[in-house]
Write a protein that holds these residues in place. Structure first.
Motif, PDB file in Angstrom:
ATOM      1  N   PRO A  48       0.804  -1.226   0.000  1.00  0.00           N
ATOM      2  CA  PRO A  48       0.000   0.000   0.000  1.00  0.00           C
ATOM      3  C   PRO A  48       0.835   1.272   0.000  1.00  0.00           C
ATOM      4  O   PRO A  48       0.316   2.341  -0.277  1.00  0.00           O
ATOM      5  CB  PRO A  48      -0.814  -0.116   1.291  1.00  0.00           C
ATOM      6  CG  PRO A  48      -0.001  -0.988   2.174  1.00  0.00           C
ATOM      7  CD  PRO A  48       0.716  -1.947   1.256  1.00  0.00           C
ATOM      8  N   ARG A  54      -1.079   4.402  -4.722  1.00  0.00           N
ATOM      9  CA  ARG A  54      -1.819   5.535  -4.155  1.00  0.00           C
ATOM     10  C   ARG A  54      -2.477   6.360  -5.252  1.00  0.00           C
ATOM     11  O   ARG A  54      -3.564   6.874  -5.078  1.00  0.00           O
ATOM     12  CB  ARG A  54      -0.882   6.426  -3.351  1.00  0.00           C
ATOM     13  CG  ARG A  54      -0.508   5.847  -2.029  1.00  0.00           C
ATOM     14  CD  ARG A  54       0.239   6.859  -1.201  1.00  0.00           C
ATOM     15  NE  ARG A  54       0.881   6.200  -0.084  1.00  0.00           N
ATOM     16  CZ  ARG A  54       2.001   6.592   0.453  1.00  0.00           C
ATOM     17  NH1 ARG A  54       2.615   7.648  -0.003  1.00  0.00           N
ATOM     18  NH2 ARG A  54       2.513   5.934   1.461  1.00  0.00           N
ATOM     19  N   TYR A  58      -7.691   3.277  -5.366  1.00  0.00           N
ATOM     20  CA  TYR A  58      -8.565   2.152  -5.069  1.00  0.00           C
ATOM     21  C   TYR A  58      -9.310   2.402  -3.770  1.00  0.00           C
ATOM     22  O   TYR A  58      -8.819   3.045  -2.866  1.00  0.00           O
ATOM     23  CB  TYR A  58      -7.765   0.851  -4.937  1.00  0.00           C
ATOM     24  CG  TYR A  58      -7.128   0.392  -6.218  1.00  0.00           C
ATOM     25  CD1 TYR A  58      -7.879   0.287  -7.377  1.00  0.00           C
ATOM     26  CD2 TYR A  58      -5.793   0.046  -6.273  1.00  0.00           C
ATOM     27  CE1 TYR A  58      -7.303  -0.144  -8.557  1.00  0.00           C
ATOM     28  CE2 TYR A  58      -5.216  -0.380  -7.445  1.00  0.00           C
ATOM     29  CZ  TYR A  58      -5.972  -0.477  -8.586  1.00  0.00           C
ATOM     30  OH  TYR A  58      -5.416  -0.896  -9.737  1.00  0.00           O
ATOM     31  N   GLY A  59     -10.522   1.853  -3.664  1.00  0.00           N
ATOM     32  CA  GLY A  59     -11.303   1.954  -2.441  1.00  0.00           C
ATOM     33  C   GLY A  59     -10.740   1.041  -1.369  1.00  0.00           C
ATOM     34  O   GLY A  59      -9.880   0.200  -1.616  1.00  0.00           O
ATOM     35  N   THR A  60     -11.263   1.207  -0.171  1.00  0.00           N
ATOM     36  CA  THR A  60     -10.814   0.363   0.927  1.00  0.00           C
ATOM     37  C   THR A  60     -11.546  -0.961   0.883  1.00  0.00           C
ATOM     38  O   THR A  60     -12.508  -1.139   0.138  1.00  0.00           O
ATOM     39  CB  THR A  60     -11.092   1.043   2.275  1.00  0.00           C
ATOM     40  OG1 THR A  60     -12.508   1.202   2.412  1.00  0.00           O
ATOM     41  CG2 THR A  60     -10.407   2.390   2.363  1.00  0.00           C
ATOM     42  N   ASN A  61     -11.103  -1.891   1.692  1.00  0.00           N
ATOM     43  CA  ASN A  61     -11.736  -3.198   1.780  1.00  0.00           C
ATOM     44  C   ASN A  61     -12.687  -3.280   2.959  1.00  0.00           C
ATOM     45  O   ASN A  61     -12.998  -4.356   3.429  1.00  0.00           O
ATOM     46  CB  ASN A  61     -10.658  -4.293   1.929  1.00  0.00           C
ATOM     47  CG  ASN A  61      -9.896  -4.476   0.660  1.00  0.00           C
ATOM     48  OD1 ASN A  61     -10.392  -4.185  -0.409  1.00  0.00           O
ATOM     49  ND2 ASN A  61      -8.677  -4.959   0.772  1.00  0.00           N
ATOM     50  N   TYR A  62     -13.173  -2.147   3.437  1.00  0.00           N
ATOM     51  CA  TYR A  62     -14.060  -2.114   4.598  1.00  0.00           C
ATOM     52  C   TYR A  62     -15.400  -2.752   4.239  1.00  0.00           C
ATOM     53  O   TYR A  62     -16.007  -2.424   3.223  1.00  0.00           O
ATOM     54  CB  TYR A  62     -14.274  -0.677   5.057  1.00  0.00           C
ATOM     55  CG  TYR A  62     -15.236  -0.560   6.202  1.00  0.00           C
ATOM     56  CD1 TYR A  62     -14.870  -0.934   7.482  1.00  0.00           C
ATOM     57  CD2 TYR A  62     -16.519  -0.082   5.989  1.00  0.00           C
ATOM     58  CE1 TYR A  62     -15.753  -0.833   8.529  1.00  0.00           C
ATOM     59  CE2 TYR A  62     -17.411   0.021   7.031  1.00  0.00           C
ATOM     60  CZ  TYR A  62     -17.023  -0.360   8.298  1.00  0.00           C
ATOM     61  OH  TYR A  62     -17.912  -0.263   9.334  1.00  0.00           O
TER      62      TYR A  62
END
Length: 142
Positions: A48, A54, A58-62
């Motif tokens: 990351p 960066r 990309y979106g987060t994996n939440y």
């Protein structure tokens, strides 16, 4: 048919690759061809801090396992409650009890509906809160 010949179909024109012929021939090291036909995407897995990763944004994996939050609990829960035919029936009956056509009082029709919907909403709130707490308990802290 009117005497014409049919063109032969070339399946390599349907796909972005040509069954192994294009990739091996195009590996000349020219970075301007990356992203074109015959090339794959560049992925930055487990890195990351990489500058290129960066910039891609990309979106987060939440992942959220809860149905509600504080702002959406009442509207979503009421919508879910009144999707049930029985609750709609008792709501209509309660509304009709405010007219002079009803042989019973409005409180005796509305109060059971409020109790049933309130108990079901409370049960859903407790389940959602426990689901939220369970995720926080088992999530590894790094």
């Amino acid at each position: 048919m009117a005497g014409g010949r049919r063109k032969k179909l070339h399946f390599s024109k349907f796909f972005s690759f040509s069954c192994g012929r294009g990739c091996a021939l195009r590996d000349d090291g020219d970075p301007s061809q990356i992203g074109g036909p015959g090339f794959s995407r560049v992925a930055f897995a487990n890195d990351p801090d990489c500058f290129e990763a960066r910039n891609l944004g990309y979106g987060t994996n939440y992942v959220s396992t809860t149905k509600y939050n504080l702002a959406t609990f009442v509207p979503k829960s009421l919508f879910k409650q009144f999707r049930r035919v029985a609750n709609i029936y008792f709501l209509v009956t309660g509304c009709l009890s405010f007219t002079e056509l009803a042989p019973y009082g409005a409180v005796s029709a509305i109060l059971p509906l409020i109790v049933v919907i309130g108990a079901t909403m409370t049960k859903e709130a407790v389940e959602d809160w426990r689901r939220n707490q369970q995720v926080h308990i088992y999530t590894p802290i790094s």
